[in-house]
Design a protein around this motif. Structure first.
Motif, PDB file in Angstrom:
ATOM      1  N   THR A   1       0.821  -1.220   0.000  1.00 36.15           N
ATOM      2  CA  THR A   1       0.000   0.000   0.000  1.00 36.15           C
ATOM      3  C   THR A   1       0.851   1.264   0.000  1.00 36.15           C
ATOM      4  OG1 THR A   1      -0.144  -0.096   2.427  1.00 36.15           O
ATOM      5  CG2 THR A   1      -1.923  -1.128   1.178  1.00 36.15           C
ATOM      6  N   ALA A   2       2.164   1.119  -0.174  1.00 30.44           N
ATOM      7  CA  ALA A   2       3.063   2.279  -0.136  1.00 30.44           C
ATOM      8  C   ALA A   2       2.721   3.268  -1.246  1.00 30.44           C
ATOM      9  CB  ALA A   2       4.518   1.829  -0.269  1.00 30.44           C
ATOM     10  N   GLY A   3       2.677   4.532  -0.895  1.00 25.10           N
ATOM     11  CA  GLY A   3       2.430   5.586  -1.880  1.00 25.10           C
ATOM     12  C   GLY A   3       1.054   5.521  -2.504  1.00 25.10           C
ATOM     13  N   GLY A   4       0.104   4.933  -1.794  1.00 28.19           N
ATOM     14  CA  GLY A   4      -1.254   4.857  -2.325  1.00 28.19           C
ATOM     15  C   GLY A   4      -1.477   3.720  -3.297  1.00 28.19           C
ATOM     16  N   LEU A   5      -0.478   2.866  -3.479  1.00 30.64           N
ATOM     17  CA  LEU A   5      -0.617   1.738  -4.395  1.00 30.64           C
ATOM     18  C   LEU A   5      -1.516   0.673  -3.794  1.00 30.64           C
ATOM     19  CD1 LEU A   5       3.087   1.288  -5.575  1.00 30.64           C
ATOM     20  CD2 LEU A   5       1.227   2.371  -6.838  1.00 30.64           C
ATOM     21  N   ARG A   6      -2.010  -0.217  -4.641  1.00 34.85           N
ATOM     22  CA  ARG A   6      -2.778  -1.379  -4.198  1.00 34.85           C
ATOM     23  C   ARG A   6      -2.232  -2.583  -4.961  1.00 34.85           C
ATOM     24  NH1 ARG A   6      -3.626   1.947  -1.126  1.00 34.85           N
ATOM     25  NH2 ARG A   6      -5.581   2.752  -0.287  1.00 34.85           N
ATOM     26  N   ALA A   7      -1.078  -3.058  -4.559  1.00 30.96           N
ATOM     27  CA  ALA A   7      -0.420  -4.152  -5.278  1.00 30.96           C
ATOM     28  C   ALA A   7      -1.211  -5.444  -5.121  1.00 30.96           C
ATOM     29  CB  ALA A   7       0.999  -4.353  -4.747  1.00 30.96           C
ATOM     30  N   PRO A   8      -1.427  -6.202  -6.214  1.00 28.94           N
ATOM     31  CA  PRO A   8      -2.162  -7.470  -6.120  1.00 28.94           C
ATOM     32  C   PRO A   8      -1.412  -8.491  -5.275  1.00 28.94           C
ATOM     33  CG  PRO A   8      -1.152  -7.236  -8.292  1.00 28.94           C
ATOM     34  CD  PRO A   8      -0.987  -5.912  -7.592  1.00 28.94           C
ATOM     35  N   LEU A   9      -2.143  -9.197  -4.413  1.00 30.14           N
ATOM     36  CA  LEU A   9      -1.524 -10.156  -3.500  1.00 30.14           C
ATOM     37  C   LEU A   9      -2.125 -11.548  -3.632  1.00 30.14           C
ATOM     38  CD1 LEU A   9      -1.385  -7.920  -0.279  1.00 30.14           C
ATOM     39  CD2 LEU A   9       0.510  -8.480  -1.799  1.00 30.14           C
ATOM     40  N   ALA A  10      -2.824 -11.793  -4.744  1.00 30.29           N
ATOM     41  CA  ALA A  10      -3.520 -13.072  -4.898  1.00 30.29           C
ATOM     42  C   ALA A  10      -2.572 -14.266  -4.821  1.00 30.29           C
ATOM     43  CB  ALA A  10      -4.278 -13.094  -6.232  1.00 30.29           C
ATOM     44  N   HIS A  11      -1.331 -14.062  -5.220  1.00 28.62           N
ATOM     45  CA  HIS A  11      -0.385 -15.177  -5.291  1.00 28.62           C
ATOM     46  C   HIS A  11       0.371 -15.412  -3.991  1.00 28.62           C
ATOM     47  CE1 HIS A  11       2.034 -11.606  -5.640  1.00 28.62           C
ATOM     48  NE2 HIS A  11       3.132 -12.316  -5.486  1.00 28.62           N
TER      49      HIS A  11
ATOM     50  N   LEU B   1      -0.311 -17.357 -19.487  1.00 31.38           N
ATOM     51  CA  LEU B   1       0.147 -16.176 -20.212  1.00 31.38           C
ATOM     52  C   LEU B   1       0.621 -16.552 -21.616  1.00 31.38           C
ATOM     53  CD1 LEU B   1       0.786 -13.166 -20.256  1.00 31.38           C
ATOM     54  CD2 LEU B   1       3.006 -13.685 -19.229  1.00 31.38           C
ATOM     55  N   ASP B   2       1.335 -17.665 -21.721  1.00 32.64           N
ATOM     56  CA  ASP B   2       1.833 -18.119 -23.015  1.00 32.64           C
ATOM     57  C   ASP B   2       0.673 -18.474 -23.949  1.00 32.64           C
ATOM     58  OD1 ASP B   2       4.066 -18.977 -24.769  1.00 32.64           O
ATOM     59  OD2 ASP B   2       3.191 -20.959 -24.499  1.00 32.64           O
ATOM     60  N   TYR B   3      -0.364 -19.090 -23.392  1.00 32.53           N
ATOM     61  CA  TYR B   3      -1.537 -19.481 -24.191  1.00 32.53           C
ATOM     62  C   TYR B   3      -2.240 -18.251 -24.763  1.00 32.53           C
ATOM     63  CZ  TYR B   3      -6.346 -20.963 -25.128  1.00 32.53           C
ATOM     64  OH  TYR B   3      -7.586 -21.159 -25.703  1.00 32.53           O
ATOM     65  N   VAL B   4      -2.499 -17.257 -23.914  1.00 36.52           N
ATOM     66  CA  VAL B   4      -3.180 -16.041 -24.374  1.00 36.52           C
ATOM     67  C   VAL B   4      -2.323 -15.304 -25.398  1.00 36.52           C
ATOM     68  CG1 VAL B   4      -4.176 -13.827 -23.671  1.00 36.52           C
ATOM     69  CG2 VAL B   4      -4.412 -15.823 -22.185  1.00 36.52           C
ATOM     70  N   GLN B   5      -1.025 -15.287 -25.174  1.00 41.02           N
ATOM     71  CA  GLN B   5      -0.109 -14.603 -26.088  1.00 41.02           C
ATOM     72  C   GLN B   5      -0.143 -15.245 -27.478  1.00 41.02           C
ATOM     73  OE1 GLN B   5       3.889 -14.300 -24.528  1.00 41.02           O
ATOM     74  NE2 GLN B   5       4.101 -12.275 -25.413  1.00 41.02           N
ATOM     75  N   LYS B   6      -0.179 -16.555 -27.530  1.00 44.79           N
ATOM     76  CA  LYS B   6      -0.185 -17.257 -28.806  1.00 44.79           C
ATOM     77  C   LYS B   6      -1.523 -17.128 -29.531  1.00 44.79           C
ATOM     78  CE  LYS B   6       3.352 -20.722 -27.732  1.00 44.79           C
ATOM     79  NZ  LYS B   6       3.622 -22.154 -27.452  1.00 44.79           N
ATOM     80  N   GLU B   7      -2.607 -17.116 -28.774  1.00 46.09           N
ATOM     81  CA  GLU B   7      -3.942 -17.060 -29.375  1.00 46.09           C
ATOM     82  C   GLU B   7      -4.345 -15.642 -29.779  1.00 46.09           C
ATOM     83  OE1 GLU B   7      -5.929 -19.656 -30.171  1.00 46.09           O
ATOM     84  OE2 GLU B   7      -4.250 -20.925 -29.556  1.00 46.09           O
TER      85      GLU B   7
ATOM     86  N   GLY C   1      -7.528 -17.037  -9.742  1.00 48.29           N
ATOM     87  CA  GLY C   1      -6.553 -16.201  -9.051  1.00 48.29           C
ATOM     88  C   GLY C   1      -5.459 -15.713  -9.982  1.00 48.29           C
ATOM     89  N   VAL C   2      -4.960 -16.603 -10.848  1.00 52.94           N
ATOM     90  CA  VAL C   2      -3.917 -16.226 -11.798  1.00 52.94           C
ATOM     91  C   VAL C   2      -4.444 -15.202 -12.797  1.00 52.94           C
ATOM     92  CG1 VAL C   2      -2.474 -17.063 -13.690  1.00 52.94           C
ATOM     93  CG2 VAL C   2      -2.600 -18.360 -11.571  1.00 52.94           C
ATOM     94  N   LEU C   3      -5.664 -15.409 -13.299  1.00 52.59           N
ATOM     95  CA  LEU C   3      -6.278 -14.452 -14.226  1.00 52.59           C
ATOM     96  C   LEU C   3      -6.419 -13.079 -13.580  1.00 52.59           C
ATOM     97  CD1 LEU C   3      -9.164 -16.273 -16.165  1.00 52.59           C
ATOM     98  CD2 LEU C   3      -7.236 -15.015 -17.147  1.00 52.59           C
ATOM     99  N   ARG C   4      -6.878 -13.067 -12.354  1.00 56.54           N
ATOM    100  CA  ARG C   4      -7.047 -11.800 -11.637  1.00 56.54           C
ATOM    101  C   ARG C   4      -5.697 -11.113 -11.438  1.00 56.54           C
ATOM    102  NH1 ARG C   4      -9.883 -13.679  -7.945  1.00 56.54           N
ATOM    103  NH2 ARG C   4      -8.262 -14.126  -6.407  1.00 56.54           N
ATOM    104  N   ASP C   5      -4.695 -11.912 -11.071  1.00 57.11           N
ATOM    105  CA  ASP C   5      -3.362 -11.363 -10.846  1.00 57.11           C
ATOM    106  C   ASP C   5      -2.788 -10.747 -12.125  1.00 57.11           C
ATOM    107  OD1 ASP C   5      -1.416 -10.875  -8.934  1.00 57.11           O
ATOM    108  OD2 ASP C   5      -0.225 -12.618  -9.504  1.00 57.11           O
ATOM    109  N   LEU C   6      -2.966 -11.434 -13.243  1.00 55.90           N
ATOM    110  CA  LEU C   6      -2.434 -10.960 -14.526  1.00 55.90           C
ATOM    111  C   LEU C   6      -3.136  -9.697 -15.009  1.00 55.90           C
ATOM    112  CD1 LEU C   6      -1.957 -14.363 -16.400  1.00 55.90           C
ATOM    113  CD2 LEU C   6      -0.150 -12.780 -15.731  1.00 55.90           C
ATOM    114  N   THR C   7      -4.439  -9.623 -14.793  1.00 53.66           N
ATOM    115  CA  THR C   7      -5.181  -8.441 -15.240  1.00 53.66           C
ATOM    116  C   THR C   7      -4.929  -7.247 -14.321  1.00 53.66           C
ATOM    117  OG1 THR C   7      -7.144  -9.273 -14.075  1.00 53.66           O
ATOM    118  CG2 THR C   7      -6.995  -9.709 -16.433  1.00 53.66           C
ATOM    119  N   GLU C   8      -4.879  -7.483 -13.007  1.00 59.47           N
ATOM    120  CA  GLU C   8      -4.658  -6.380 -12.068  1.00 59.47           C
ATOM    121  C   GLU C   8      -3.255  -5.798 -12.196  1.00 59.47           C
ATOM    122  OE1 GLU C   8      -5.596  -7.736  -8.170  1.00 59.47           O
ATOM    123  OE2 GLU C   8      -7.769  -7.634  -8.476  1.00 59.47           O
TER     124      GLU C   8
END
Length: 263
Positions: free
Chosen positions: A23-33, A90-96, A118-125
């Motif tokens: 939360t430093a500097g007003g950030l909201r870093a994803p923590l799903a992982h 990530l590799d699958y989406v990149q190729k498609e 969780g992985v999808l949410r992490d990648l999008t956030e």
């Protein structure tokens, strides 16, 4: 030594640090992982200490089969053996190019659904994937290099350089593969960072054992540098942890002759 109380205190202070960083500097870093990564890293370290999987599972209060299933799920995709679910997705989406949520879930149908979400949410956030729409018809695509540059900016690139420099300084000499494991970055992502570090001689590279190795003789983070505090925090925390681990490996009391961990 009451290890239980000590461990509880260390975990509590570490979670305070993670919460402050997220939360430093007003950030909201994803923590799903985070929870999964902590479990996986801790289990690996326990086994590295010579404990069997059965003993490690008992320490987590799990049956051996449950422990094995969980570590396997976190370590790699069930659908794509040998790769993490994060990397495989990530590799699958990149190729498609562009894929729907329904296509992703069908492609990784053998993986745990909660982990996949969780992985999808992490990648999008984190901005690595762009998403549009809702439900099964939601579509995803990988952000282009130009878009990632706009999202992350120059400061993030410099921050990554500082963090990688710190890892090379504290852990080197080490090969690219080991550095990728320590940093959580792919070899492709590390290459331009290492090239920038090598240009001004902060990191030196040399061939060894059929791979490229990296080392650094110093780590200097200037007082007025606009970025790099992340690397400074990581480096300081690493030194503290290593000092404590070094002390625990020998004995758990201070001696007059101690060179580390004394009073």
């Amino acid at each position: 030594m009451n290890v239980r109380i000590l461990i509880d205190g260390v975990v509590r202070q570490t979670t305070v640090l993670i919460a402050q960083l997220a939360t430093a500097g007003g950030l909201r870093a994803p923590l799903a992982h985070v929870a999964g990564q902590v479990f996986l890293d801790l289990s690996k370290e326990l086994e590295a200490q010579g404990l069997t999987k059965k003993v490690t599972a008992d320490m987590f209060g799990m049956a051996l089969r449950t422990y094995q299933r969980r570590t396997q799920r976190l370590a790699q995709s069930v659908t794509d053996r040998g790769r993490s679910l994060w990397e495989a997705l990530l590799d699958y989406v990149q190729k498609e190019g562009v894929v729907t949520r329904e296509q992703i879930f069908k492609r990784f149908r053998h993986d745990d659904e909660a982990s996949l979400r969780g992985v999808l949410r992490d990648l999008t956030e984190s901005g690595v994937l762009f998403a549009s729409g809702v439900g099964a018809s939601a579509v995803y695509r990988v952000a282009s290099s130009e878009e990632l540059g706009k999202l992350r900016g120059t400061e993030d690139a410099l921050t990554a350089e500082s963090l990688v420099w710190s890892l090379v300084f504290r852990n080197g000499p080490l090969p690219l593969e080991k550095l990728a494991t320590l940093s959580g970055l792919s070899a492709e992502a590390l290459e331009p960072i290492l090239a920038a570090l090598a240009t001004d001689h902060r990191v030196l590279s040399y061939p060894s054992e059929g791979s490229t190795w990296y080392r650094s003789a110093e780590l200097v983070l200037g007082l007025e540098d606009p970025v790099g505090w992340e690397a400074a925090v990581l480096d300081h925390f690493t030194v503290v942890v290593r000092t404590i681990v070094s002390k625990l490996a020998r004995e758990t009391r201070a001696r007059l002759s101690d060179e580390s961990g004394g009073s």
